[in-house]
Design a protein around this motif. Structure first.
Motif, mmCIF file in Angstrom:
data_model
loop_
_atom_site.group_PDB
_atom_site.id
_atom_site.type_symbol
_atom_site.label_atom_id
_atom_site.label_comp_id
_atom_site.label_asym_id
_atom_site.label_seq_id
_atom_site.Cartn_x
_atom_site.Cartn_y
_atom_site.Cartn_z
ATOM 1 N N UNK A 255 -4.573 -42.864 3.361
ATOM 2 C CA UNK A 255 -3.845 -43.110 2.121
ATOM 3 C C UNK A 255 -4.381 -44.287 1.325
ATOM 4 N N UNK A 256 -4.306 -44.184 0.006
ATOM 5 C CA UNK A 256 -4.938 -45.185 -0.856
ATOM 6 C C UNK A 256 -4.179 -46.503 -0.908
ATOM 7 N N UNK A 257 -2.976 -46.576 -0.338
ATOM 8 C CA UNK A 257 -2.276 -47.863 -0.270
ATOM 9 C C UNK A 257 -3.059 -48.852 0.586
ATOM 10 N N UNK A 258 -3.874 -48.340 1.489
ATOM 11 C CA UNK A 258 -4.822 -49.154 2.255
ATOM 12 C C UNK A 258 -6.204 -48.572 2.032
ATOM 13 N N UNK A 259 -6.792 -48.867 0.872
ATOM 14 C CA UNK A 259 -7.996 -48.164 0.423
ATOM 15 C C UNK A 259 -9.165 -48.304 1.391
ATOM 16 N N UNK A 260 -9.189 -49.404 2.130
ATOM 17 C CA UNK A 260 -10.280 -49.608 3.087
ATOM 18 C C UNK A 260 -10.323 -48.503 4.138
ATOM 19 N N UNK A 261 -9.154 -47.914 4.439
ATOM 20 C CA UNK A 261 -9.122 -46.850 5.455
ATOM 21 C C UNK A 261 -9.940 -45.642 5.013
#
Length: 231
Positions: free
Chosen positions: A123-129
Motif C-alpha cells: 500500500x502507498x501509505x508506506x511507499x517504500x514497501x
C-alpha cells in the motif's frame, strides 16, 4: 446435469479457459452434485469460486479429501490445468485486508497452471514497501493490482511498470469506501494510462485476463518461431 445446470464443456476449445463455478447463492444440493462430478481423480479441471468455508466443511468427508480447498480465497479444484511453461504474473496487493481477493486471483492462476508471485502489503501509505519491490514486480510479464479504500496503488504502480496492469478494487474500507465503489471509481479515473479495471472483488476475472495476455504473447511468439523454422 441435475438442478437445471447446463455446463459449458466447450469453453476451453473456444477461449482457452475452462468454465468455473460461482458457488455463492447456489443450492447446497446443486453444489454437491457439481463437486461430486468434478472431484479428483476425474481428470476434469473445474474451478469453484466463492465456496464458503462453512459450506465446504459441511460436505461429506470423502468429498472434501478429493479437493484442494483454500478457505481465505474460497476456491477449490479437484484437478488443475497442466503447467503453462511461459510467462509469470505478479499479484500485488495494498494490504492483508485485501487477502481474499488477492488469493482468489493467485489461486486462479495456480489452477490455470500459470507461474506467479504474490506481493502483499504494498500500500502507498508506506511507499517504500512498493518501491523496494518494483524490480521484482517488473521481472514479471503482467501485473494484477488489488486494492481497496482509495485504491491509489493502481495509479502509482501503473506509472512504474510497462507491463499490462489489471486492477481489482476490493470492498475493504470504512463508510465512504462504499463497499468498493470508491476504489472502483478511483481506478476508473486513474491518470495512469492503459490500466484495465475489473469489477469489485473480482480476482478471478483479473487472473483470467492475465492468462489471456500470456497466451496471446507467447502463442504469437511460438507461431513466429514455427514460421521461421519452416522457412
Amino acid at each position: 446435469m441435475d438442478h437445471g445446470i447446463l455446463f459449458d464443456h466447450a469453453r476451453t476449445a473456444r477461449i482457452g479457459l475452462p468454465e468455473a463455478v460461482f458457488c455463492e447463492g447456489k443450492p447446497r444440493e446443486a453444489l454437491i452434485s457439481l463437486l461430486e462430478a468434478f472431484a479428483a481423480p476425474s481428470g476434469r479441471p473445474i474451478l469453484f469460486t466463492r465456496l464458503a468455508p462453512e459450506i465446504f466443511a459441511g460436505l461429506p468427508e470423502d468429498l472434501q479429501k478429493n479437493y484442494d480447498y483454500h478457505p481465505l480465497s474460497r476456491t477449490a479444484f479437484g484437478t488443475r490445468l497442466p503447467d503453462y511453461e511461459h510467462g509469470r504474473i505478479a499479484v500485488v496487493s495494498a494490504g492483508t485486508a485485501d487477502g481474499s481477493v488477492t488469493w482468489e486471483a493467485a489461486r486462479t492462476l495456480t489452477y490455470l497452471g500459470i507461474r506467479h508471485t504474490v506481493f502483499e502489503d504494498c500500500g502507498v501509505a508506506g511507499l517504500w514497501r512498493l518501491a523496494d519491490r518494483i524490480p521484482e514486480i517488473n521481472a514479471h510479464d503482467a501485473v494484477i493490482v488489488v486494492a481497496g479504500l482509495d485504491a491509489a496503488l493502481a495509479s502509482v504502480l501503473g506509472g512504474l511498470t510497462s507491463k499490462p496492469v489489471f486492477a481489482v478494487p476490493t470492498s475493504v474500507g470504512y463508510g465512504a469506501a462504499r463497499h468498493g465503489e470508491t476504489a472502483l471509481s478511483s481506478m476508473l479515473s486513474s491518470c495512469a494510462p492503459g490500466i484495465g479495471v475489473f469489477n469489485i472483488d473480482n480476482g478471478y476475472g483479473a487472473a483470467c485476463a492475465a492468462a489471456r495476455v500470456l497466451h496471446a504473447i507467447f502463442g504469437m511468439a511460438q507461431d513466429d518461431k514455427t514460421a521461421k523454422e519452416e522457412e
